[in-house]
Write an enzyme that holds these catalytic residues in place. Structure first.
Site, PDB file in Angstrom:
ATOM      1  N   ASP A   1       9.124  27.155  22.320  1.00  0.00           N
ATOM      2  CA  ASP A   1       7.868  27.287  23.053  1.00  0.00           C
ATOM      3  C   ASP A   1       7.429  25.890  23.474  1.00  0.00           C
ATOM      4  O   ASP A   1       8.156  24.897  23.285  1.00  0.00           O
ATOM      5  CB  ASP A   1       6.823  28.075  22.241  1.00  0.00           C
ATOM      6  CG  ASP A   1       6.269  27.307  21.056  1.00  0.00           C
ATOM      7  OD1 ASP A   1       6.713  26.160  20.810  1.00  0.00           O
ATOM      8  OD2 ASP A   1       5.386  27.850  20.363  1.00  0.00           O
TER       9      ASP A   1
ATOM     10  N   GLU B   1      -5.518  23.954  29.337  1.00  0.00           N
ATOM     11  CA  GLU B   1      -5.246  23.971  30.786  1.00  0.00           C
ATOM     12  C   GLU B   1      -6.177  24.950  31.500  1.00  0.00           C
ATOM     13  O   GLU B   1      -5.931  25.376  32.611  1.00  0.00           O
ATOM     14  CB  GLU B   1      -3.759  24.289  31.025  1.00  0.00           C
ATOM     15  CG  GLU B   1      -3.345  25.737  31.128  1.00  0.00           C
ATOM     16  CD  GLU B   1      -3.606  26.615  29.912  1.00  0.00           C
ATOM     17  OE1 GLU B   1      -4.157  26.161  28.897  1.00  0.00           O
ATOM     18  OE2 GLU B   1      -3.267  27.800  30.005  1.00  0.00           O
ATOM     19  N   GLN B   2      -7.299  25.296  30.836  1.00  0.00           N
ATOM     20  CA  GLN B   2      -8.124  26.399  31.356  1.00  0.00           C
ATOM     21  C   GLN B   2      -8.830  26.083  32.675  1.00  0.00           C
ATOM     22  O   GLN B   2      -9.099  26.974  33.473  1.00  0.00           O
ATOM     23  CB  GLN B   2      -9.122  26.836  30.275  1.00  0.00           C
ATOM     24  CG  GLN B   2      -8.422  27.489  29.097  1.00  0.00           C
ATOM     25  CD  GLN B   2      -9.197  27.410  27.803  1.00  0.00           C
ATOM     26  OE1 GLN B   2     -10.360  27.018  27.803  1.00  0.00           O
ATOM     27  NE2 GLN B   2      -8.570  27.753  26.699  1.00  0.00           N
TER      28      GLN B   2
ATOM     29  N   SER C   1      -5.869  35.984  28.073  1.00  0.00           N
ATOM     30  CA  SER C   1      -7.083  36.704  28.477  1.00  0.00           C
ATOM     31  C   SER C   1      -7.050  37.014  29.970  1.00  0.00           C
ATOM     32  O   SER C   1      -7.437  38.112  30.397  1.00  0.00           O
ATOM     33  CB  SER C   1      -8.320  35.870  28.153  1.00  0.00           C
ATOM     34  OG  SER C   1      -8.453  35.740  26.762  1.00  0.00           O
TER      35      SER C   1
ATOM     36  N   GLU D   1      -4.662  39.840  30.586  1.00  0.00           N
ATOM     37  CA  GLU D   1      -5.205  41.110  30.080  1.00  0.00           C
ATOM     38  C   GLU D   1      -6.305  41.623  31.013  1.00  0.00           C
ATOM     39  O   GLU D   1      -6.418  42.819  31.269  1.00  0.00           O
ATOM     40  CB  GLU D   1      -5.737  40.913  28.660  1.00  0.00           C
ATOM     41  CG  GLU D   1      -4.606  40.756  27.645  1.00  0.00           C
ATOM     42  CD  GLU D   1      -4.986  40.061  26.334  1.00  0.00           C
ATOM     43  OE1 GLU D   1      -4.082  39.689  25.577  1.00  0.00           O
ATOM     44  OE2 GLU D   1      -6.191  39.881  26.077  1.00  0.00           O
TER      45      GLU D   1
ATOM     46  N   HIS E   1      -0.101  31.117  20.807  1.00  0.00           N
ATOM     47  CA  HIS E   1       1.324  30.784  20.886  1.00  0.00           C
ATOM     48  C   HIS E   1       2.186  31.914  20.343  1.00  0.00           C
ATOM     49  O   HIS E   1       3.251  32.205  20.878  1.00  0.00           O
ATOM     50  CB  HIS E   1       1.609  29.492  20.096  1.00  0.00           C
ATOM     51  CG  HIS E   1       0.711  28.378  20.516  1.00  0.00           C
ATOM     52  ND1 HIS E   1       0.033  27.588  19.646  1.00  0.00           N
ATOM     53  CD2 HIS E   1       0.340  27.963  21.749  1.00  0.00           C
ATOM     54  CE1 HIS E   1      -0.709  26.724  20.302  1.00  0.00           C
ATOM     55  NE2 HIS E   1      -0.548  26.941  21.583  1.00  0.00           N
TER      56      HIS E   1
ATOM     57  N   GLN F   1      -9.942  43.051  22.132  1.00  0.00           N
ATOM     58  CA  GLN F   1     -10.103  42.677  23.550  1.00  0.00           C
ATOM     59  C   GLN F   1      -9.319  43.548  24.523  1.00  0.00           C
ATOM     60  O   GLN F   1      -9.826  43.935  25.568  1.00  0.00           O
ATOM     61  CB  GLN F   1      -9.703  41.195  23.716  1.00  0.00           C
ATOM     62  CG  GLN F   1      -9.770  40.718  25.151  1.00  0.00           C
ATOM     63  CD  GLN F   1      -9.736  39.216  25.243  1.00  0.00           C
ATOM     64  OE1 GLN F   1     -10.505  38.530  24.584  1.00  0.00           O
ATOM     65  NE2 GLN F   1      -8.860  38.690  26.081  1.00  0.00           N
TER      66      GLN F   1
HETATM   67  N1  UDP Z   1      -8.403  38.084  21.276  1.00  0.00           N
HETATM   68  C1  UDP Z   1      -8.812  39.324  20.786  1.00  0.00           C
HETATM   69  N2  UDP Z   1     -10.099  39.444  20.333  1.00  0.00           N
HETATM   70  C2  UDP Z   1     -11.006  38.419  20.351  1.00  0.00           C
HETATM   71  C3  UDP Z   1     -10.574  37.177  20.871  1.00  0.00           C
HETATM   72  C4  UDP Z   1      -9.270  37.043  21.338  1.00  0.00           C
HETATM   73  O1  UDP Z   1      -8.046  40.293  20.745  1.00  0.00           O
HETATM   74  O2  UDP Z   1     -12.139  38.614  19.923  1.00  0.00           O
HETATM   75  C5  UDP Z   1      -7.017  37.943  21.760  1.00  0.00           C
HETATM   76  C6  UDP Z   1      -6.963  38.108  23.274  1.00  0.00           C
HETATM   77  O3  UDP Z   1      -6.836  39.472  23.614  1.00  0.00           O
HETATM   78  C7  UDP Z   1      -5.754  37.251  23.646  1.00  0.00           C
HETATM   79  C8  UDP Z   1      -5.714  36.176  22.582  1.00  0.00           C
HETATM   80  O4  UDP Z   1      -6.519  36.636  21.500  1.00  0.00           O
HETATM   81  O5  UDP Z   1      -4.555  38.032  23.579  1.00  0.00           O
HETATM   82  C9  UDP Z   1      -6.293  34.863  23.087  1.00  0.00           C
HETATM   83  O6  UDP Z   1      -5.350  34.226  23.902  1.00  0.00           O
HETATM   84  P1  UDP Z   1      -5.783  33.340  25.150  1.00  0.00           P
HETATM   85  O7  UDP Z   1      -4.524  32.796  25.757  1.00  0.00           O
HETATM   86  O8  UDP Z   1      -6.650  34.085  26.063  1.00  0.00           O
HETATM   87  O9  UDP Z   1      -6.682  32.198  24.559  1.00  0.00           O
HETATM   88  P2  UDP Z   1      -6.524  31.170  23.337  1.00  0.00           P
HETATM   89  O10 UDP Z   1      -7.020  31.881  22.158  1.00  0.00           O
HETATM   90  O11 UDP Z   1      -5.061  30.800  23.252  1.00  0.00           O
HETATM   91  O12 UDP Z   1      -7.408  30.024  23.746  1.00  0.00           O
END
Ligand code: UDP
Length: 480
Positions: free
Chosen positions: A115, A393-394, A374, A377, A18, A354
């Site tokens: 948000d 919502e994946q 993700s 990215e 978020h 990541q």
């Molecule tokens: N992330 C990272 N390293 C990790 C795991 C996650 O940098 O080992 C970052 C990733 O690049 C992304 C965020 O954490 O920007 C995860 O957001 P996402 O919406 O994909 O998933 P959520 O964590 O909200 O389920």
């Protein structure tokens, strides 16, 4: 502060998923449109990465950060409340503190942007003569479904997941029962009511919705919301597709030099990156199957490994994950796995850089839990995916990637419901990394990556959409 310049306040609820998109929106508004932004970040006991992100915000005279400690809210929770319910209740309880923070600002913002979880704070804007918008940092298909849910709630009987026929939302690709976001899985659960309420708030409490998506990612749903506007009469407010706003590598405590050095030694597109977001976890048995699948595939990989969580993989470890810290080498992997794969696999405990990894030339595939950050990215890095949705919502995102865009493959079973076996994992990894189908996906994701870049350029679709949003705010500001 330039008094004539538009000033926007953005509310963020806790959690990397978020906070990151709100920081990115703030950054975009300040750096590309030279506007003043105040971030109101509600924080819990922050993880090391969250604290680091907040403290390492690029110093800018245009961005101002206020951290608001989350108020006590545990007395309002039931023992089995989900993350969605907990966040919704926490953010409702935080309304008073958000109001105080807005009221104490030396210069009142013209616009308040909530948000997903903070829409109950939007009425604060009325009190202070501000405009009010919602920022949903995900795709248009999710936004449309969320906002249409109150209609489905009246029209559809029984549980959505049990339906043979998909759910029909005008203009959208029909939504299969098994793909609905987690809060829609059980209509008797409190998170369902919270979710319906959010969708209603988007339309009733805001003057418009900003989404972190772009035309080529989300064409059909954006058409329904904006172009042919089939959903506009029901959903009422204007929509702005302003994405993809992605990180280009905020510094993290673990800079991950070792991973990058390891990747440097390998051939272009030869490594699969495996990671499940900031909080995703797997069961012990699933970790074993994944380890065997990776080993049997014979492909190179970098795997961000977290300890197994048996029994509640769905909510991940949202409030507790030790993200941002290195950890000891995992002991829960199959015996001998690390040794047998040491020449072609790298296991990284807990957290890895990541964005840097996905932009490394050696990375040719991403096994992802399909969090929207993700996905963005991965697309920006032109990396095709194996879609392994876990929660939130994946599953909806996975369907977009596999069926609408053709840039990912997906297991036959639902990963959070059933185990994905080692043979299927081996097959998917080989298919992504070495088959003709994998190559086709690579070509498609390259085009999508270019389209993302173009969308953000001056006169690109997302740039124009952001300008429309800003002009409309400025017009209202001047006529106020
Ligand atoms: N992330 C990272 N390293 C990790 C795991 C996650 O940098 O080992 C970052 C990733 O690049 C992304 C965020 O954490 O920007 C995860 O957001 P996402 O919406 O994909 O998933 P959520 O964590 O909200 O389920």
């Amino acid at each position: 502060m330039d008094q004539d310049k538009l000033h926007l306040a953005l509310i963020s609820s806790p959690g990397m998923g978020h906070l990151v998109p709100v920081l990115l929106l703030a950054n975009r508004l300040a750096t590309h449109h030279h506007l003043h932004v105040t971030i109101l970040a509600v924080t819990t006991q922050t993880s090391p990465v969250e604290s680091h992100l907040l403290s390492s915000l690029t110093p800018s005279t245009l961005i101002h950060l206020i951290q608001i400690p989350s108020p006590p809210f545990s007395h309002l929770l039931l023992p089995d409340d989900s993350v969605v319910t907990r966040l919704a209740i926490m953010m409702r309880e935080a309304t008073r503190a958000i109001r105080s923070a807005v009221s104490a600002l030396p210069r009142r913002p013209h616009v308040l942007i909530s948000d997903l979880f903070s829409t109950d704070s939007l009425p604060i804007a009325d009190e202070f003569g501000m405009q009010k918008y919602v920022y949903v940092p995900t795709n248009a298909r999710f936004v449309a479904l969320t906002m249409y849910l109150h209609v489905l709630d009246k029209e559809v009987e029984g549980q959505y997941v049990d339906r043979v026929e998909p759910l029909v939302v005008p203009g959208l690709v029909p939504v299969r029962g098994k793909d609905v976001p987690d809060p829609m899985l059980d209509r008797g659960n409190r998170q369902y009511d919270e979710y319906v309420r959010m969708g209603v708030n988007f339309a009733n409490l805001s003057e418009g919705v900003l989404m972190n998506t772009w035309r080529d990612l989300d064409r059909r749903s954006l058409d329904a919301l904006i172009c042919d506007g089939i959903l506009r009469p029901v959903l009422k407010v204007p929509f702005f597709d302003v994405g993809p706003l992605t990180r280009d590598g905020y510094p993290t405590p673990l800079e991950g030099i070792e991973v990058i050095e390891w990747l440097d030694k390998h051939l272009v597109d030869s490594v699969l990156f495996v990671s499940f977001g900031s909080g995703g976890t797997l069961s012990g048995r699933q970790i074993t199957e994944l380890a065997w699948g990776l080993e049997m595939s014979g492909q190179r990989f970098v795997w961000v490994v977290r300890p197994p969580v048996d029994g509640n993989a769905k909510d991940g470890t949202f409030f507790t994950a030790g993200i941002g810290s290195t950890g000891p080498m995992p002991t829960f992997l199959p015996e001998g796995f690390l040794n047998r794969t040491k020449d072609r696999g790298l296991v990284v405990p807990l957290w890895a850089p990541q964005v840097k990894i996905l932009n490394h030339r050696s990375v040719g595939g991403f096994l992802t839990h399909c969090g929207m950050n993700s996905i963005h990215e991965s697309i920006r890095g032109a990396v095709p995916m194996i879609a392994w949705p876990l929660y939130s919502e994946q599953r909806l995102n996975a369907t977009l990637l596999t069926e609408e865009l053709g840039v990912a493959i997906r297991p036959e079973v639902m990963p959070a419901e059933e185990e994905v076996g080692r043979v299927e994992i081996e097959k998917m990894v080989r298919s992504l990394m070495e088959s003709e189908e994998g190559k086709r996906m690579k070509e498609k994701v390259k085009l999508l990556s270019l389209s993302a870049e173009k969308a953000l350029e001056i006169n690109g679709s997302s740039y124009k959409s952001m300008c429309e949003f800003i002009s409309s705010c400025e017009m209202k500001m001047k006529s106020a």
